[in-house]
Design an enzyme around this catalytic site. Structure first.
Site, PDB file in Angstrom:
ATOM      1  N   ARG A 147     -28.441  43.193  56.072  1.00  0.00           N
ATOM      2  CA  ARG A 147     -28.072  43.062  54.664  1.00  0.00           C
ATOM      3  C   ARG A 147     -29.337  42.986  53.823  1.00  0.00           C
ATOM      4  O   ARG A 147     -30.393  42.568  54.304  1.00  0.00           O
ATOM      5  CB  ARG A 147     -27.220  41.812  54.447  1.00  0.00           C
ATOM      6  CG  ARG A 147     -25.928  41.765  55.268  1.00  0.00           C
ATOM      7  CD  ARG A 147     -25.235  40.422  55.129  1.00  0.00           C
ATOM      8  NE  ARG A 147     -24.002  40.365  55.905  1.00  0.00           N
ATOM      9  CZ  ARG A 147     -23.919  39.950  57.168  1.00  0.00           C
ATOM     10  NH1 ARG A 147     -25.031  39.556  57.793  1.00  0.00           N
ATOM     11  NH2 ARG A 147     -22.772  39.917  57.800  1.00  0.00           N
ATOM     12  N   LYS A 171     -25.613  35.301  57.813  1.00  0.00           N
ATOM     13  CA  LYS A 171     -24.774  34.324  57.126  1.00  0.00           C
ATOM     14  C   LYS A 171     -24.601  33.073  57.976  1.00  0.00           C
ATOM     15  O   LYS A 171     -24.449  33.150  59.191  1.00  0.00           O
ATOM     16  CB  LYS A 171     -23.400  34.934  56.827  1.00  0.00           C
ATOM     17  CG  LYS A 171     -23.443  36.051  55.795  1.00  0.00           C
ATOM     18  CD  LYS A 171     -22.041  36.585  55.521  1.00  0.00           C
ATOM     19  CE  LYS A 171     -22.057  37.659  54.445  1.00  0.00           C
ATOM     20  NZ  LYS A 171     -20.694  38.189  54.171  1.00  0.00           N
ATOM     21  N   HIS A 246     -25.968  48.175  50.553  1.00  0.00           N
ATOM     22  CA  HIS A 246     -24.996  48.036  51.636  1.00  0.00           C
ATOM     23  C   HIS A 246     -24.622  49.395  52.235  1.00  0.00           C
ATOM     24  O   HIS A 246     -24.111  49.469  53.349  1.00  0.00           O
ATOM     25  CB  HIS A 246     -23.753  47.308  51.123  1.00  0.00           C
ATOM     26  CG  HIS A 246     -23.258  46.246  52.054  1.00  0.00           C
ATOM     27  ND1 HIS A 246     -24.005  45.136  52.397  1.00  0.00           N
ATOM     28  CD2 HIS A 246     -22.100  46.137  52.758  1.00  0.00           C
ATOM     29  CE1 HIS A 246     -23.317  44.390  53.245  1.00  0.00           C
ATOM     30  NE2 HIS A 246     -22.160  44.983  53.482  1.00  0.00           N
ATOM     31  N   ARG A 249     -26.371  49.883  55.372  1.00  0.00           N
ATOM     32  CA  ARG A 249     -25.740  49.146  56.470  1.00  0.00           C
ATOM     33  C   ARG A 249     -24.553  49.941  57.021  1.00  0.00           C
ATOM     34  O   ARG A 249     -24.371  50.040  58.238  1.00  0.00           O
ATOM     35  CB  ARG A 249     -25.295  47.778  55.944  1.00  0.00           C
ATOM     36  CG  ARG A 249     -24.656  46.839  56.970  1.00  0.00           C
ATOM     37  CD  ARG A 249     -24.547  45.452  56.355  1.00  0.00           C
ATOM     38  NE  ARG A 249     -23.670  44.556  57.071  1.00  0.00           N
ATOM     39  CZ  ARG A 249     -24.024  43.820  58.118  1.00  0.00           C
ATOM     40  NH1 ARG A 249     -25.246  43.905  58.592  1.00  0.00           N
ATOM     41  NH2 ARG A 249     -23.162  43.003  58.699  1.00  0.00           N
ATOM     42  N   HIS A 272     -21.310  40.687  62.901  1.00  0.00           N
ATOM     43  CA  HIS A 272     -19.928  40.412  62.526  1.00  0.00           C
ATOM     44  C   HIS A 272     -19.335  39.369  63.474  1.00  0.00           C
ATOM     45  O   HIS A 272     -19.413  39.517  64.695  1.00  0.00           O
ATOM     46  CB  HIS A 272     -19.081  41.684  62.600  1.00  0.00           C
ATOM     47  CG  HIS A 272     -19.313  42.624  61.470  1.00  0.00           C
ATOM     48  ND1 HIS A 272     -18.949  43.956  61.502  1.00  0.00           N
ATOM     49  CD2 HIS A 272     -19.860  42.426  60.240  1.00  0.00           C
ATOM     50  CE1 HIS A 272     -19.271  44.532  60.354  1.00  0.00           C
ATOM     51  NE2 HIS A 272     -19.826  43.627  59.585  1.00  0.00           N
ATOM     52  N   TYR A 281     -15.227  51.039  60.640  1.00  0.00           N
ATOM     53  CA  TYR A 281     -16.092  52.203  60.830  1.00  0.00           C
ATOM     54  C   TYR A 281     -15.471  53.237  61.763  1.00  0.00           C
ATOM     55  O   TYR A 281     -15.861  54.403  61.739  1.00  0.00           O
ATOM     56  CB  TYR A 281     -17.458  51.770  61.367  1.00  0.00           C
ATOM     57  CG  TYR A 281     -18.209  50.896  60.403  1.00  0.00           C
ATOM     58  CD1 TYR A 281     -18.736  51.415  59.224  1.00  0.00           C
ATOM     59  CD2 TYR A 281     -18.356  49.532  60.631  1.00  0.00           C
ATOM     60  CE1 TYR A 281     -19.406  50.609  58.321  1.00  0.00           C
ATOM     61  CE2 TYR A 281     -19.033  48.726  59.726  1.00  0.00           C
ATOM     62  CZ  TYR A 281     -19.545  49.270  58.583  1.00  0.00           C
ATOM     63  OH  TYR A 281     -20.201  48.461  57.690  1.00  0.00           O
TER      64      TYR A 281
END
Length: 307
Positions: A147, A171, A246, A249, A272, A281
């Site tokens: 990110r 995150k 993004h 990414r 993730h 995806y």
């Protein structure tokens, strides 16, 4: 309600370790709700009801907000009221029965491989200050799928160019190890050797930073600056492509899957927590696969006459 809201925001920042941008987004959405409640009626936190939440949902719909925006605001409220219930600030969760039409899931935008090549060449344009840094930023975003906030926060100690690995802090301060390809290693090393020392010299030594990427003024690079930089790269090169951080990414994940990477590996590389976040995806790759099949298979289309 202000005190409970402030405590929740501190909880997100200090305990959940959310990024500054995420915390600010929660703050904005919750402040909007508080303002609505105070305009409609001065309802104490403990007395906010299901009906109040229904009125707020109707208010959001009347404003003509996109489904994604409404869904995000409701998600912030769900998190807030769950926190309040856990802390015994309220006896019942007014969001518990609130339902909203699932947001429409748009396919992620990505660059084709030729477009990535164009973008990398444009990033090295000497007309834009610090082309080695700019090229390294684009290379690392594409090579790792990190990110833009993770790129800005990247520290020298997290990058090992000898073994070609990078430790990304995502995150919630969760860490993941991502390999670096030769092209990215070369670009980063060139920047570190030739341009970063000059950027460091622009700043007071007492304020020196160990961040990998620095701004034109030698300060820590911010996400908004990377966004502006990418837009300038595209504009200066006259490329007819839309860009946002993004999108790199999305491109990283899509290209890996297109070239045979398995879903679990891509999930780990992206950081993730849930595989469902990565599965979007597959829609992109399946669509590409179908188009390739229709274009290449001799009997993919209805025959105009019997063979």
């Amino acid at each position: 309600m202000d005190q409970e809201l402030n405590q929740f925001i501190h909880y997100l920042a200090d305990e959940r370790r959310y990024s500054n941008e995420t915390v600010q987004a929660y703050q904005r959405d919750l402040d909007e709700f508080v303002q609505f409640i105070r305009l409609s009626q001065a309802t104490p936190l403990a007395e906010i009801s299901y009906q109040d939440m229904r009125l707020y949902l109707a208010h959001l719909n009347e404003r003509g907000l996109a489904p994604n925006s409404i869904s995000r605001k409701l998600s912030a409220l769900r998190s807030f009221f769950r926190y309040c219930l856990k802390q015994s600030y309220i006896e019942a969760n007014p969001m518990e029965l609130i339902q909203f039409r699932p947001k429409e899931q748009r396919l992620p935008e990505f660059f084709y491989e030729k477009e990535v090549d164009q973008l990398l060449k444009a990033a090295a344009n000497p007309a834009i200050p610090y082309p080695l840094r700019n090229r390294a930023i684009v290379e690392i975003l594409y090579a790792t799928g990190m990110r833009v906030s993770e790129c800005c926060q990247l520290r020298l100690e997290q990058v090992n160019l000898t073994v070609q690995l990078i430790r990304v802090v995502g995150k919630g301060q969760k860490e993941r190890i991502v390999p670096l390809g030769d092209a990215a290693v070369f670009a980063i090393q060139a920047y570190l050797d030739q341009e970063r020392p000059d950027l460091c010299a622009k700043k007071d030594l007492s304020l020196s930073s160990d961040r990998v990427f620095l701004s034109d003024k030698g300060q820590e690079l911010q996400p908004a600056q990377i966004r502006r930089l990418l837009n300038r790269i595209v504009k200066e090169a006259g490329l007819n492509i839309a860009i946002h951080p993004h999108k790199m990414r999305h491109t990283f994940a899509t290209h890996l899957l297109n070239h045979g990477a398995d879903m679990r590996s891509v999930q780990e590389l992206l950081g993730h927590a849930d595989l469902s976040s990565t599965q979007i995806y597959t829609h992109v790759t399946k669509d590409r696969l179908r188009k390739s099949y229709l274009a290449a298979h001799p009997r993919a289309h209805r025959q105009t006459k019997e063979d």
